[in-house]
Structure formats: structure tokens, C-alpha cells
Motif scaffolding. Sequence first.
Motif: not given
Length: 279
Positions: A89-118
Motif C-alpha cells: 500500500p502507498v499513501i500520498f500526502d500532497p503537502v502544498g500541492a498547488g503552491a508552485s508549478s514545480f509541485r504541480r508538475s511533480g504531483v501530476k507525474k506521481l498521479l500518472e505513474e503511481v497507484r495510490f491506496s490512500i
Amino acid sequence: MDGFTGRLTDQIRKDSPLVHCMTNYVTANDCANVLLACGASPIMADDEEEVREITSLCDALVLNLGTPSVKKLNAMLLAGKKAGEMGIPVIFDPVGAGASSFRRSGVKKLLEEVRFSIIKGNVSEIKALVSGFGAEKGVDASNQDKLDEKTNLESLIQLSQILWERTGSVVVMTGVNDLVVSGKSVWMVKNGHSMMGRITGSGCMLSALMGAYSSIAKGEMEKAALAALAAEGVCGQKAGQKAEKRQEGTGSFRVYFMDEISRMSGAELEKEKTIIRLR
């Protein structure tokens, strides 16, 4: 589902699951200590050279976006994919996800390539994941984004359901009250204390606890999320009440909270939890 919070809580102490936390440097010590206090075993590794190997040894993986870097995001992708290969199981805590373009692009890639449980976040963070953009100050939700009984609850449930539909992950939206959404099932957890929002790390510790609970929940991620929320909330309540009674501040609250986690039993959690099924 009656009794599951107590059973899972006691099972963690029996099994001592190993939880790999790729968290931020602000709260790494808090996450390690809360895992030890609940009966689990923490390990922290975030170098690309070892994350796959470390993840393969563990019972759960927690990915926390709090202090991202290019190397850390690449390591998270490697660890997340390895966990997927092994059914961890993988838990994802997207702290400050919308705070910067760098975080947004990182979140997008993680959501595309990792299957999160929670996926666990405050209202602002969940909005950022759904919309793909946002504006946040630090890692905390703004006042208008606090999840409480005065908020437009139905719109927040719909927001969480959109994220569930896109990811297949159990979605946890935290606030004064906490929502857990999985498909058509919607739950609210009403345990907690106002002091929890006045210390650094309460959200990160919750993600770590979700890692511990998910590791022994046998695929029932909804139960794992609810049990972790109840455990942190009940212990926060007890710690806050003790600090208030003694007219003490957030420093004492932090110590009392960790003490309560370390002393928590399944029977006590079952007695004190406030979990409501909304649908």
C-alpha cells in the motif's frame, strides 16, 4: 465495520510493520516517533540508489510532498512503482500541492505513474489535485478552506469523489472534521482538538499512521484511513484536554499527544472514536 479500529490498532502492536516514510525534513522526526509510539517500525530513505530495495523490504510506503526536489521526486517515483509491483500500500500526502508549478508538475507525474491506496490532503490540496492548479500559503489550508459543519459539505464530497474516480484511491479530506470517500461510501470522523492545527507535523504524522494501519488492513484501505484518523483524533483530544486543564501550551500538547499515541489501546479507541457514515 464495528470494532475494526480497535482490532487494527492492537494488530499493529503485535505485528510491528515496517513503514517506509519518504517525508519532509521538517517532520521526519515526528513521523518516525509516531510510528514507534503506535507500535510500528519506521525507515526513512530517499536516495534513488536505494529506495527500490528499501521499499521491497517494507509493509507500506508513505510519500509526502512537503519539501520536494528533483532528486526526491524521482526517488518517489521509483519507490512508488516498486511498491505497486509488490502490492504494497502507498499513501500520498500532497503537502502544498498547488503552491508552485514545480509541485504541480511533480504531483501530476506521481498521479500518472503511481497507484495510490490512500490520498490525504486538506481542502486546498485536494482542490489542487482535482483542478491541476491552486494558490496556497505554506502547507496549511486557508480559513475559507477549513472543512467543518458550516462548509458546503456536499461540494467537498463531490470534489473528493472526482479524485476517487480519477485515481481509484481512497480520498481523505482533512479539516475540523475529516471526510473519507471511497466510491459511493462517505464517512466523517469528528475526533480531534484545535491544538492539533497549531503544531507542525500533525498532518504528516497522520499520513505515517495511515501507512501503519494500511500495512495490516489486508487491502481494506477505507478502514485503514478511518482507523488512523480516529487514532490521531482521539489522542489529540486527550492531549489537548490535558494541556488545557493544566493551562499549558502547544509544547506540552506535543509531548502529551505522543504519550497518548504510545499508550493507546484498541479498546480505548473503540470507546472514544466518533465515526459517522454519511452515505
